[in-house]
Design a protein around this motif. Sequence first.
Motif, PDB file in Angstrom:
ATOM      1  N   SER A 148      -3.187 -28.445 110.776  1.00 41.92           N
ATOM      2  CA  SER A 148      -2.704 -29.401 109.653  1.00 41.92           C
ATOM      3  C   SER A 148      -4.170 -29.585 109.064  1.00 41.92           C
ATOM      4  O   SER A 148      -4.252 -29.422 107.784  1.00 41.92           O
ATOM      5  N   ALA A 149      -5.128 -30.084 109.698  1.00 42.74           N
ATOM      6  CA  ALA A 149      -6.559 -30.233 109.376  1.00 42.74           C
ATOM      7  C   ALA A 149      -7.104 -29.222 108.573  1.00 42.74           C
ATOM      8  O   ALA A 149      -8.068 -29.311 107.865  1.00 42.74           O
ATOM      9  N   ASP A 150      -7.026 -27.728 109.210  1.00 39.63           N
ATOM     10  CA  ASP A 150      -7.467 -26.638 108.835  1.00 39.63           C
ATOM     11  C   ASP A 150      -6.975 -26.432 107.166  1.00 39.63           C
ATOM     12  O   ASP A 150      -7.714 -26.109 106.487  1.00 39.63           O
ATOM     13  N   ILE A 151      -5.630 -26.645 106.954  1.00 42.14           N
ATOM     14  CA  ILE A 151      -5.138 -26.554 105.742  1.00 42.14           C
ATOM     15  C   ILE A 151      -5.621 -27.622 104.899  1.00 42.14           C
ATOM     16  O   ILE A 151      -6.205 -27.486 103.638  1.00 42.14           O
ATOM     17  N   LEU A 152      -5.805 -28.896 105.401  1.00 39.17           N
ATOM     18  CA  LEU A 152      -6.160 -30.020 104.454  1.00 39.17           C
ATOM     19  C   LEU A 152      -7.576 -29.801 103.903  1.00 39.17           C
ATOM     20  O   LEU A 152      -7.970 -30.012 102.837  1.00 39.17           O
ATOM     21  N   LEU A 153      -8.748 -29.080 104.782  1.00 37.55           N
ATOM     22  CA  LEU A 153      -9.905 -28.991 104.220  1.00 37.55           C
ATOM     23  C   LEU A 153      -9.873 -27.942 103.178  1.00 37.55           C
ATOM     24  O   LEU A 153     -10.815 -27.938 102.327  1.00 37.55           O
ATOM     25  N   LEU A 154      -8.706 -27.359 102.862  1.00 33.27           N
ATOM     26  CA  LEU A 154      -8.881 -26.029 101.785  1.00 33.27           C
ATOM     27  C   LEU A 154      -8.271 -26.995 100.620  1.00 33.27           C
ATOM     28  O   LEU A 154      -8.863 -26.775  99.437  1.00 33.27           O
ATOM     29  N   VAL A 155      -7.776 -28.153 100.653  1.00 32.66           N
ATOM     30  CA  VAL A 155      -7.284 -28.913  99.569  1.00 32.66           C
ATOM     31  C   VAL A 155      -8.218 -30.033  99.148  1.00 32.66           C
ATOM     32  O   VAL A 155      -8.278 -30.476  98.007  1.00 32.66           O
ATOM     33  N   ARG A 156      -9.220 -30.195  99.930  1.00 32.01           N
ATOM     34  CA  ARG A 156     -10.438 -31.084  99.654  1.00 32.01           C
ATOM     35  C   ARG A 156      -9.962 -32.397  99.080  1.00 32.01           C
ATOM     36  O   ARG A 156     -10.149 -32.852  97.935  1.00 32.01           O
ATOM     37  N   PRO A 157      -9.213 -32.924  99.988  1.00 30.88           N
ATOM     38  CA  PRO A 157      -8.856 -34.464  99.578  1.00 30.88           C
ATOM     39  C   PRO A 157     -10.125 -35.429  99.490  1.00 30.88           C
ATOM     40  O   PRO A 157     -10.989 -35.007 100.169  1.00 30.88           O
TER      41      PRO A 157
ATOM     42  N   LEU B  91     -16.667 -36.498 109.280  1.00 35.70           N
ATOM     43  CA  LEU B  91     -18.027 -35.837 109.506  1.00 35.70           C
ATOM     44  C   LEU B  91     -18.051 -34.441 108.432  1.00 35.70           C
ATOM     45  O   LEU B  91     -19.176 -34.313 108.005  1.00 35.70           O
ATOM     46  N   ALA B  92     -16.905 -33.939 108.010  1.00 36.64           N
ATOM     47  CA  ALA B  92     -16.896 -32.982 107.176  1.00 36.64           C
ATOM     48  C   ALA B  92     -16.848 -33.627 105.501  1.00 36.64           C
ATOM     49  O   ALA B  92     -17.099 -32.734 104.558  1.00 36.64           O
ATOM     50  N   GLY B  93     -16.974 -34.869 105.483  1.00 34.03           N
ATOM     51  CA  GLY B  93     -17.113 -35.507 104.326  1.00 34.03           C
ATOM     52  C   GLY B  93     -15.690 -36.094 103.679  1.00 34.03           C
ATOM     53  O   GLY B  93     -15.812 -36.513 102.565  1.00 34.03           O
TER      54      GLY B  93
ATOM     55  N   TYR C  36      -6.196 -46.050  96.247  1.00 32.63           N
ATOM     56  CA  TYR C  36      -6.947 -44.812  95.936  1.00 32.63           C
ATOM     57  C   TYR C  36      -6.246 -43.717  95.078  1.00 32.63           C
ATOM     58  O   TYR C  36      -7.018 -43.302  94.046  1.00 32.63           O
ATOM     59  N   HIS C  37      -5.147 -43.337  95.283  1.00 31.68           N
ATOM     60  CA  HIS C  37      -4.399 -42.712  94.237  1.00 31.68           C
ATOM     61  C   HIS C  37      -4.629 -42.930  92.851  1.00 31.68           C
ATOM     62  O   HIS C  37      -4.721 -42.146  91.930  1.00 31.68           O
ATOM     63  N   SER C  38      -4.063 -44.403  92.907  1.00 30.79           N
ATOM     64  CA  SER C  38      -4.090 -44.771  91.359  1.00 30.79           C
ATOM     65  C   SER C  38      -5.497 -44.954  90.733  1.00 30.79           C
ATOM     66  O   SER C  38      -5.652 -44.741  89.476  1.00 30.79           O
ATOM     67  N   GLY C  39      -6.490 -44.971  91.574  1.00 25.21           N
ATOM     68  CA  GLY C  39      -7.892 -44.486  91.007  1.00 25.21           C
ATOM     69  C   GLY C  39      -8.303 -43.213  90.647  1.00 25.21           C
ATOM     70  O   GLY C  39      -9.489 -43.102  90.536  1.00 25.21           O
ATOM     71  N   GLY C  40      -7.301 -42.386  90.717  1.00 16.03           N
ATOM     72  CA  GLY C  40      -7.633 -40.941  90.470  1.00 16.03           C
ATOM     73  C   GLY C  40      -8.238 -40.229  91.665  1.00 16.03           C
ATOM     74  O   GLY C  40      -8.814 -39.026  91.502  1.00 16.03           O
ATOM     75  N   LYS C  41      -8.232 -40.471  93.163  1.00 19.58           N
ATOM     76  CA  LYS C  41      -8.580 -39.882  94.213  1.00 19.58           C
ATOM     77  C   LYS C  41      -7.296 -39.066  94.704  1.00 19.58           C
ATOM     78  O   LYS C  41      -6.248 -39.346  94.328  1.00 19.58           O
ATOM     79  N   ILE C  42      -7.796 -37.678  95.315  1.00 24.47           N
ATOM     80  CA  ILE C  42      -6.963 -37.097  95.832  1.00 24.47           C
ATOM     81  C   ILE C  42      -6.798 -37.530  97.137  1.00 24.47           C
ATOM     82  O   ILE C  42      -7.499 -37.919  98.093  1.00 24.47           O
ATOM     83  N   VAL C  43      -5.526 -38.044  97.579  1.00 24.82           N
ATOM     84  CA  VAL C  43      -5.182 -38.454  98.777  1.00 24.82           C
ATOM     85  C   VAL C  43      -4.096 -37.725  99.457  1.00 24.82           C
ATOM     86  O   VAL C  43      -2.920 -37.270  98.600  1.00 24.82           O
ATOM     87  N   LYS C  44      -4.262 -37.578 100.921  1.00 25.29           N
ATOM     88  CA  LYS C  44      -3.152 -37.022 101.864  1.00 25.29           C
ATOM     89  C   LYS C  44      -2.862 -37.765 102.935  1.00 25.29           C
ATOM     90  O   LYS C  44      -3.605 -38.805 103.026  1.00 25.29           O
ATOM     91  N   THR C  45      -1.925 -37.489 103.554  1.00 28.80           N
ATOM     92  CA  THR C  45      -1.705 -38.179 104.895  1.00 28.80           C
ATOM     93  C   THR C  45      -1.339 -37.457 105.974  1.00 28.80           C
ATOM     94  O   THR C  45      -0.907 -36.283 105.777  1.00 28.80           O
TER      95      THR C  45
END
Length: 168
Positions: A96-105, A127-129, A61-70
Amino acid sequence: MTGVQTCALPIVHPIVKLDLNEYNVSEKLMARFSERAEGILISGPPGSGKSTLASSLANFYHSGGKIVKTFESPRDLQVDAGITQYTRLDGSFENSADILLLVRPDYTIFDEVRRREDFRIFSDLRLAGVGMVGVVHANSPLDAIQRFIGKIELGIIPNVLDTVVFVK
């Protein structure tokens, strides 16, 4: 004896880093990964290679230009340098999820979904997309889905999971 200190040291062994193409994934599954899978569950028994496949999918996914987090605990997935690896913030993946939603992966890889809280967070993010890839221990694909029953509402499972991959 005074001044003796003890500490806990997590010991992790490096895992194999494979490209998704090395898995001989069927054209149908590859098309699904590429076009519409956003609630992916990678399941299998311990030691079957679930986390290695999750790493490969993250890199794909990352090589396809997607923003990926773990989400990992401990952080031991073998992923590309452009993928940020999160762990529990102040002891909680919820923080961590609260922070993650701010970076919109586009995708988040959740390695080792085990605890009730993990299933809820996985579901909330999906469910948040956010495209989610979860790793769970299970003896069959059906067992993997059943792990969600009782932890989230039964009626929303089809909105959370759209693809189950079982690794032997």
